[in-house]
Every structure is written in C-alpha cells, then in structure tokens.
Design a protein around this motif. Structure first.
Motif, PDB file in Angstrom:
ATOM      1  N   HIS A 102       0.837  -1.205   0.000  1.00 21.61           N
ATOM      2  CA  HIS A 102       0.000   0.000   0.000  1.00 21.61           C
ATOM      3  C   HIS A 102       0.872   1.256   0.000  1.00 21.61           C
ATOM      4  O   HIS A 102       0.546   2.242  -0.668  1.00 21.61           O
ATOM      5  N   LYS A 106       0.828   3.856  -2.921  1.00 23.62           N
ATOM      6  CA  LYS A 106       0.571   5.269  -2.629  1.00 23.62           C
ATOM      7  C   LYS A 106       1.688   6.141  -3.188  1.00 23.62           C
ATOM      8  O   LYS A 106       1.428   7.177  -3.803  1.00 23.62           O
ATOM      9  N   ASP A 110       1.163   8.855  -6.005  1.00 27.13           N
ATOM     10  CA  ASP A 110       1.567  10.251  -5.750  1.00 27.13           C
ATOM     11  C   ASP A 110       2.515  10.732  -6.845  1.00 27.13           C
ATOM     12  O   ASP A 110       2.395  11.843  -7.362  1.00 27.13           O
TER      13      ASP A 110
END
Length: 169
Positions: A102, A106, A110
């Motif tokens: 995760h 992420k 991003d």
C-alpha cells in the motif's frame, strides 16, 4: 531542429517587420516582403506539431512510468504473498506485506499525479506560448496587409487625380 524553433521563427518575423523600411509618407506603416513573411508563418505552422509531439511524448512517458510502477507493485505483492505463505506467522507477514505494498502503491500514485500535473502544466504553457506567438504574428501580418492596402489605395487615388488633371490640361 532546436527546441526553440517556433520562437526563433517568430523572432525572425518580428525582426523582419521591425527592420522593414517605412512606407512612403508614413511613419507607422512599413513594407515587408509578403512571400518571406508568409513563408515564416508557414514554417511556424509546420513546427507546431513538433511542439505538440514533445508534449505528448512527456505524457506518454509519464503513463509508461505509472504502468511500470503498477507492474512492479503487483510483482512485489505477489512475491510478498508467496513469502508470507511459507512463513509460520502468516498473518503478520501478510499484514506487513500489504502495508508495504500500500505504501508503494501510494508512492507510485503520488508520483504519477505529480508527473501528470507537471506534464499538463508544461503542455498547457507550451501551447499557450505558441498560441500567443502565432496570434501576435498573425495580427502583425493582418496589420501589415491592411497598411499595405491603405497605402496602395492612397497611391492609386493620387495617380488617378494626376491623370485626371493632365487630361484637363
């Protein structure tokens, strides 16, 4: 060709107009070589797809990076799941792997958003500058054409008046 080809062509058109000789009896009007000016505008039009292609290449590179990151995350998740199944404390390992995956996802998302934002800003700026430069050049050409027509019409009127006067004499 160089990165600033469109800008260079616009500078050349500007210099052509800036250095043009004044039209007779006019301080604000000038005479330029129409064919040269139109050739420069044609060159500018030809270079625009190159600028757009560069922007599209940036977007494509960003998309490839995101896809690569997603594949890497998927590979890492699969590896983490296989490793976790072989360990005694399966839930701890899986939990840590999921958390790590995760985090990676992420970070990749991003980074993807940032690349997308930067590519969009660059593309928007390049297109805006190109549009402004072409509009300025087009406006200058239109003004030059209007000035030329006005000067030509005035000279024709004077010649007709001179002919009419010589016919009266």
């Amino acid at each position: 060709m160089a990165n600033n080809d469109v800008q260079h062509l616009i500078d050349m058109l500007f210099d052509m107009i800036d250095n043009a000789k004044n039209a007779p009896l006019s301080g604000e009007k000038c005479m330029i070589n129409r064919d040269e000016a139109l050739d420069l505008i044609d060159e500018i039009r030809a270079q625009l797809p190159v600028e757009l292609k560069r922007a599209q290449e940036l977007i494509r590179a960003k998309e490839e990076y995101v896809e690569s990151a997603k594949r890497e995350v998927e590979r890492m998740m699969q590896k983490a799941e296989l490793d976790a199944k072989s360990k005694v404390s399966e839930t701890e390992v899986l939990s840590a792997a999921r958390e790590k995956s995760h985090e990676i996802i992420k970070k990749a998302e991003d980074r993807s958003r940032e690349l997308y934002r930067v590519a969009n800003e660059y593309t928007e700026d390049a297109l805006r500058r190109t549009e402004e430069a072409i509009q300025m050049a087009l406006d200058e050409v239109k003004q030059s054409r209007a000035n030329f027509r006005a000067t030509s019409a005035e000279q024709m009127r004077k010649k007709r008046a001179e002919l009419a006067q010589t016919e009266e004499n």
